[in-house]
Write an enzyme that holds these catalytic residues in place. Structure first.
Site, mmCIF file in Angstrom:
data_model
loop_
_atom_site.group_PDB
_atom_site.id
_atom_site.type_symbol
_atom_site.label_atom_id
_atom_site.label_comp_id
_atom_site.label_asym_id
_atom_site.label_seq_id
_atom_site.Cartn_x
_atom_site.Cartn_y
_atom_site.Cartn_z
ATOM 1 N N GLU A 1 -9.631 5.995 7.177
ATOM 2 C CA GLU A 1 -8.208 6.262 7.037
ATOM 3 C C GLU A 1 -7.845 7.556 6.314
ATOM 4 O O GLU A 1 -6.897 8.235 6.708
ATOM 5 C CB GLU A 1 -7.537 5.082 6.302
ATOM 6 C CG GLU A 1 -7.526 3.806 7.102
ATOM 7 C CD GLU A 1 -7.197 2.601 6.231
ATOM 8 O OE1 GLU A 1 -8.028 2.266 5.358
ATOM 9 O OE2 GLU A 1 -6.122 2.019 6.399
ATOM 10 N N ARG B 1 0.826 -1.208 0.000
ATOM 11 C CA ARG B 1 0.000 0.000 0.000
ATOM 12 C C ARG B 1 0.867 1.268 0.000
ATOM 13 O O ARG B 1 0.453 2.294 -0.537
ATOM 14 C CB ARG B 1 -0.994 0.009 1.167
ATOM 15 C CG ARG B 1 -2.084 1.067 1.007
ATOM 16 C CD ARG B 1 -3.203 0.937 2.031
ATOM 17 N NE ARG B 1 -4.310 0.110 1.593
ATOM 18 C CZ ARG B 1 -5.410 0.559 0.950
ATOM 19 N NH1 ARG B 1 -5.536 1.839 0.664
ATOM 20 N NH2 ARG B 1 -6.365 -0.262 0.600
#
Lengths: 779, 495
Positions: free
Chosen positions: A729, A327
């Site tokens: 997030e 990621r």
């Protein structure tokens, strides 16, 4: 002072919907404020409950030469002492790779690694007994930092890369080149409720485990694996967590397994609640990184090629590091188009605790690199960094393919930034700051406006599934259950809003219940910001199924077409025929209608071919932008955050009150990561900042009085739950604006020189960067 | 003990609780959670740094009922003698939430909810004392500086606090203030508190003579001021402390005498009680006072304890040394005094016998030609431990530096004066910047600091020099706004 009304005072909105898109308070808010919302340690203990405390390694790396536990076993109140020998099946509590022993055997690989545990009548007795152990380790040289691991070529797994074009060739031929290195610190979750689990033995060799976990199904699997019993013999329940932030995704399992093992050996309920210092030392954190980069750009500041090498501290085992580092790579572009690009990632093995998921899951580190790149280009060309950012944004028709081959279809970064530039009055303030800096020698102001583009979906594609269980009882009340967990983010109330909306009933008719592996099986972790997107859809599907049965029944009863049946205002109607929802339910029950449904949802459109590094790993992107202004004391390195403006994209907000909370909370948590939260390990691998006395997270005074937060209020282009967007997030990375603003302030000391500032920007880091600017100026 | 003693007594939920047996190390939090099964109060860290365990203690101070927030996790049960203990369970009246709770709900001030009871209790004390009526936002920030929230980002909590506390309408605690005060008065007496036996006891003597006699008989007993440090010996170091002697009831040690020539501060005076008098010395002292621990810590921690435990990073010694304070001690009947700086012999070693008691400190008031500066460097503004704490008192004779006292914490194993710098600065013209800079640079002769997790040696050395440069620049210019980031300029109207 901010002229606008406080953003949290979200007025009840005039919409067609009764529950969704409304600022409904958190379902447990009234219990929170009275202390009557129980967490694991507050649940009334079953009679005879024992308490378990872990004993950890004093050294970071080496062979266990001696483990003397006789004094521990005879300490007051001790019932049992557990080591690996007591494990009936597999000594592994890892999420994926099979490399996290519950108890270390023969060797230890980080300071604090659990070697044994004490089971005692009281928690105090257990903790005091632990201290009586004699542990001797033949210490070996430990690899502590990323640098140590790089020097030793200690990779814990294979490296990985995204490549497009020939970045090396472009770099070699470039007239404008920037080379640099950015160090990015880790972060401790500091969920206010530490890791905790209570295991209760049940009949027939079964166990009920109350765990503070984001991933009940994994706790179930790990407990079953350690005890050597069927998954079906373990029931895991999670009513709430006192915070998670990723720290209870994979790393709650071990403590639950420890409690379950103790319960099995003693036949009594057993509870583990970690002391805060143990929690710091024994559980993983956000990965710290080194990003070494080279970039070519044109005279307008447009990137022509980027090569970046990431290296992260994974710790002693895999945990979730593969996906986390992936990621970082997925977000090394943030919102920017890199024509020729090489993104390379090494995952380093160190003799430190195994680092793990933390809000953003590797993304923040990649995005911070991208923002440093923009600042460096701006400094090299003497441009406003905001203009450089605009010039590098992904296009909407071209320049819109990511380094991993996904086309960015929903790009709104420029719109968000332009709107914020205006509302934050960026240009005028930029001029004001220049004037201030010209007049001041000690104090320097800085300003930055940075974007966020964050990919929504688990990049491990199979995790993008969710289940829900909805029962309608004969009085018309609804029992709601789903696979998502509540850690404060407001998932439970959002899903309840969806179900109440679907049935057209009052919100208080929907009873929210604890997450339970016996109700919804095979759940994915509540992570990747996906909780509402997935569980909301699954619950909606379940409710819709029951609603369809009710509609079919009542249509038959009333002898009208099903298509005329309407649910709403606690009623069911067709033409002028009306019954209350409860009456319809009662009639349906008597007519033998199934009033329970299991809903399911799998995120559409996503594909990811990791070996080929191509696909569409994300269903959509969430966007946002933040503008931060700081004042730096260039003599001490102290700084103050003077003002923050945020414009954030949550699609069409499912619950504006909850979403504002996620945005503000995420931003402040990100600001802590980048400015004050510092994990310090000594040369022997011992964590020196292992409590809030030494590890500082933001307090209320660190949040500016002038804090203006607004939604970029547009529906998600993808068909998500009521067109909302994930919000857990993405806001954390809004804090990158603070880091860039600090760099901007330091830059004012010597505009001819690029600032070399690593994260976190502690007073020390800032002062040294200021000194470097002054030194480069020659005094 | 020769005098009549009595068990522990305090007020809880309108009832007088009397306890004649408890383990001396028992914390208030464990008593609440384990003994009373009142689990609304949470343990977040067990060291008084997160505030999740905040409860309110009601006491009569200067004739008024005052509620102060304290960290129950490190407060010893015995310390609540004579107080009313109020926890989060006690605020709502049936289904009616307390105004503070109600505002927290309506402003969405909780997310995970774990820190929430602590915030509610801190704000409850603000509601009671009306600190936000005049102090506004600053007072709110100060009151919750010792409460950590990891979810909300604080904005909704501050909004809730401002709404509920900036114009408190009065609650049942106000309504029954007289009754509570009466109940507390009924608990007050001059007897010594003693629970336990010779082998293991918690004692809280009422007189200095009684305290000295007790320490003579039990020189190995541990003296406890506010327990903001000793509490951690129990919860974190897991020490066994069978004999605990609390100074908080000793009348002679509880006095602040504010006289023209200076302040006399008793050893058991809390930071909160001392700070009001000290803060009048200079705006920097007010800022210093606001940054020392949290409100919870300042409500219990004592000046005497901060000195006596000899920490190299305690916040009061550098300031008090720069001010020229004198420390007074007593052992049995023998009294003595010494300059405060001489008390700190070496790291972990003070000039104090085991049974000797720090009784008070005398702090001279700065004169009209004295300039005072105090600086605290830490990673976080509030509730952090200093990496460097520096203080300076500079006395001018015209533009000539007649005398100067410079003291630092965090640069050596003890709080210490910068003797070389002091000598080099003395006699200089304060407007001679080059000469002053040269004098300040001699700091390297006074200190060779260490690297640790708070800061590197290099940073400590550099910032210490810069702080002295800043102090002199400010004294010359007469202003602080060009050299200070906003929240370090003054403590606002914070309560």
């Amino acid at each position: 002072m901010p002229p606008e009304p406080a953003p949290g005072n979200v007025e009840k909105r005039q919409t067609a919907e009764r529950h969704v898109h409304q600022a409904v308070q958190h379902d447990a808010a009234e219990r929170h404020v009275q202390g009557s919302a129980p967490y694991i340690d507050d649940v009334r203990e079953p009679e005879g409950t024992l308490h378990v405390a872990p004993g950890g390694s004093p050294a970071a790396c080496g062979r266990i030469r001696r483990l003397e536990l006789a004094d521990v076993a005879t300490a007051p109140g001790v019932v049992a002492v557990l080591t690996a020998r007591d494990i009936p099946n597999v000594n592994d509590v890892s999420p994926v790779a099979g490399d996290d022993p519950l108890f270390a055997v023969d060797r230890v690989e980080f300071q604090g690694q659990v070697i044994f545990a004490v089971v005692a009548e009281t928690r105090d007795a257990a903790r005091r007994a632990v201290a009586r152990a004699i542990i001797e380790i033949d210490e070996e040289v430990s690899l502590v930092s990323v640098d140590d691991a790089l020097a030793a070529n200690a990779d814990i797994m294979a490296d990985y890369a995204f490549r497009r074009g020939d970045a090396e060739a472009v770099l070699a031929a470039a007239a404008q080149r920037i080379d640099g290195r950015l160090r990015i610190g880790g972060q401790e979750h500091f969920y206010l409720e530490g890791q905790a689990a209570l295991a209760v033995p049940e009949e027939g060799g079964c166990y009920t485990v109350h765990s503070s976990t984001q991933h009940p199904s994994e706790v179930q699997h790990v407990v079953a694996r350690v005890l050597g019993i069927a998954d079906a013999a373990v029931a895991v329940e999670v009513r709430r967590m006192g915070g998670g932030f990723g720290g209870k995704e994979s790393q709650a399992s071990g403590w639950a397994a420890m409690a379950a093992l103790a319960a099995r050996l003693t036949g009594r309920p057993c509870k583990v609640r970690l002391d805060r210092d143990d929690d710091f030392i024994m559980t993983g954190k956000r990965h710290d990184f080194i990003a070494g980069y080279r970039c070519a750009h044109d005279l307008d500041g447009r990137v022509t090629a980027v090569a970046v090498d990431f290296a992260s501290r994974c710790g002693y085992s895999h945990d979730l590091s593969s996906s986390i580092n992936d990621r970082t790579m997925f977000h090394a572009d943030n919102a920017y188009y890199y024509p020729d690009v090489a993104i390379h990632s090494r995952r380093m093995k160190t003799n430190t605790v195994s680092n793990t998921a933390f809000r953003g899951f590797g993304g923040p580190q990649g995005m911070l690199f991208a923002e440093r790149l923009m600042d460096r280009i701006a400094w090299a060309l003497d441009l406003d960094p905001l203009d450089v950012r605009y010039r590098n944004l992904y296009g909407t028709g071209d320049r819109n393919i990511t380094p991993y081959g996904m086309t960015v279809e929903d790009n709104i970064a420029a719109e968000v930034m332009r709107e914020l530039e205006t509302t934050a009055d960026y240009r005028a303030r930029r001029a004001g700051i220049a004037a201030f800096n010209a007049d001041n020698t000690v104090l320097k102001k800085g300003l930055a406006l940075t974007p966020v583009k964050f990919g929504i979906s688990f990049t491990t594609t199979f995790l993008n599934q969710a289940g829900a269980l909805v029962h309608v009882y004969q009085d018309g009340s609804v029992h709601l259950n789903h696979g998502g967990t509540e850690m404060g983010q407001g998932l439970f109330i959002k899903v309840a809003q969806v179900v109440a909306e679907e049935f057209g009933i009052a919100l208080d008719r929907v009873k929210i219940t604890a997450t339970h592996t016996g109700k919804v099986p095979n759940t994915s972790p509540t992570a990747a910001s996906s909780g509402t997107d997935m569980n909301g859809m699954a619950a909606k599907n379940a409710a819709a199924e029951i609603k369809a049965r009710l509609a079919e029944f009542i249509a038959r009863d009333w002898q009208v077409p099903v298509s005329t049946i309407l649910f709403g205002d606690d009623q069911v109607r067709s033409g002028d025929q009306v019954l209350s929802f409860g009456e319809v339910v009662k009639k349906a029950y008597l007519a033998r209608t199934h009033l329970s449904a299991a809903g399911f949802y799998a995120t559409p459109k996503i594909t990811w071919d990791r070996p080929k590094a191509t696909g569409r790993p994300f269903f959509y992107f969430a966007y946002g932008a933040a503008c931060a202004e700081v004042t730096v004391d260039s003599w001490t390195g102290e700084f103050t955050l003077d003002r923050v403006d945020i414009l954030h994209d949550v699609g069409k907000s499912l619950n504006p009150a909850i979403d504002i909370g996620q945005i503000e909370g995420g931003f402040v948590q990100g600001m802590g990561w980048l400015t004050m939260e510092e994990l310090v390990y000594d040369a022997k691998g011992r964590l020196r900042t292992h409590a809030p006395s030494t590890y500082k997270i933001p307090t209320a005074r660190d949040v500016p009085a002038d804090f203006r937060v607004a939604f970029f209020d547009h529906a998600n282009r993808e068909a998500t739950i009521y067109r909302s967007k994930a919000v857990g997030e993405p806001p954390l990375m809004l804090a990158n604006a603070v880091f860039s603003a600090i760099g901007d302030a330091i830059h004012a000391l010597n505009p001819a020189h690029a600032v070399d500032l690593d994260a976190p920007a502690t007073p020390e880091a800032i002062l040294f960067a200021c000194e470097a600017q002054r030194a480069a100026r020659g005094g | 003990m020769t005098r009549a003693t009595r068990p522990l007594r305090f007020l809880h939920r309108g009832q007088t609780v009397e306890i004649d047996r408890f383990q001396p190390m028992t914390t208030l939090l464990d008593w609440l959670r384990i003994e009373k099964r009142l689990t609304g109060t949470k343990e977040g860290c067990g060291e008084g740094d997160c505030g999740a365990c905040t409860v309110a203690l009601g006491r009569i101070k200067a004739g008024r009922l005052v509620y102060e927030p304290v960290n129950a996790c490190i407060l010893l049960l015995g310390q609540v003698d004579g107080c009313e203990v109020v926890t989060v369970e006690d605020l709502a009246e049936g289904s009616a939430l307390h105004p503070v709770q109600d505002a927290m709900v309506r402003h969405h001030g909780s997310q995970c909810g774990f820190c929430t009871p602590g915030f509610v209790m801190s704000l409850f004390t603000l509601y009671q004392d009306g600190g936000a009526v005049t102090g506004g936002r600053e007072a709110v920030l100060t009151r919750i500086a010792g409460n950590l929230c990891r979810c909300t980002g604080y904005r909704p909590i501050v909004d809730a606090a401002l709404e509920a506390c900036a114009a408190p309408a009065g609650d049942v605690f106000h309504a029954r203030e007289a009754a509570t005060a009466q109940a507390l008065s009924a608990l007050a007496d001059d007897r010594d508190v003693l629970v336990g036996d010779e082998a293991s006891f918690f004692a809280a003597p009422r007189s200095l003579d009684g305290l000295c006699a007790l320490m003579t008989r039990h020189p190995d007993a541990v003296l406890v001021g506010g327990a903001t440090d000793v509490g951690l010996w129990i919860t974190k170091q897991l020490k066994t402390l069978p004999r605990l002697v609390h100074t908080g009831r000793v009348a002679e040690l509880r006095q602040v005498v504010d006289a023209a020539e200076g302040l006399t501060i008793g050893a058991a005076v809390t930071y909160a009680e001392a700070e009001q008098a000290l803060a009048a010395f200079d705006p920097d002292v007010a800022v210093w006072a606001n940054r020392l621990g949290s409100v919870q810590v300042r409500a219990t921690g004592t000046i005497g304890g901060n000195i006596a435990n000899g920490s190299p990073i305690g916040d009061s010694p550098p300031l008090l040394i720069a001010l020229g304070a004198t420390l007074h001690l007593r052992r049995g009947a023998a009294e003595r005094s010494l300059p405060l700086e001489d008390f700190f012999l070496a790291y972990g070693r003070q000039d104090r016998a085991a049974d000797e008691i720090v009784t008070h400190v005398v702090v001279p008031r700065p004169g009209p030609d004295d300039h005072l500066r105090a600086f605290k460097i830490a990673k976080r503004n509030d509730q952090d431990i200093s990496s460097v704490m520096g203080a300076l008192k500079l006395s001018l004779d015209g533009r000539r530096i007649r005398a100067v006292r410079v003291a630092f914490g965090g640069l050596a194993g003890v709080p210490k004066r910068a003797a070389t710098v002091e000598a080099a600065l003395t006699g200089l013209d304060i407007d001679d910047r080059a000469a002053c800079d040269a004098a300040i640079s001699r700091l390297a002769d006074d200190f060779q600091p260490m690297d640790d997790h708070r800061a590197s040696a290099r940073y400590r050395s550099l910032v210490a020099v810069n702080l002295l440069r800043k102090a002199l620049a400010e004294i010359v210019s007469g202003r602080r706004d060009e050299t200070r980031i906003s929240h370090l300029r003054d403590a606002g109207h914070a309560a």
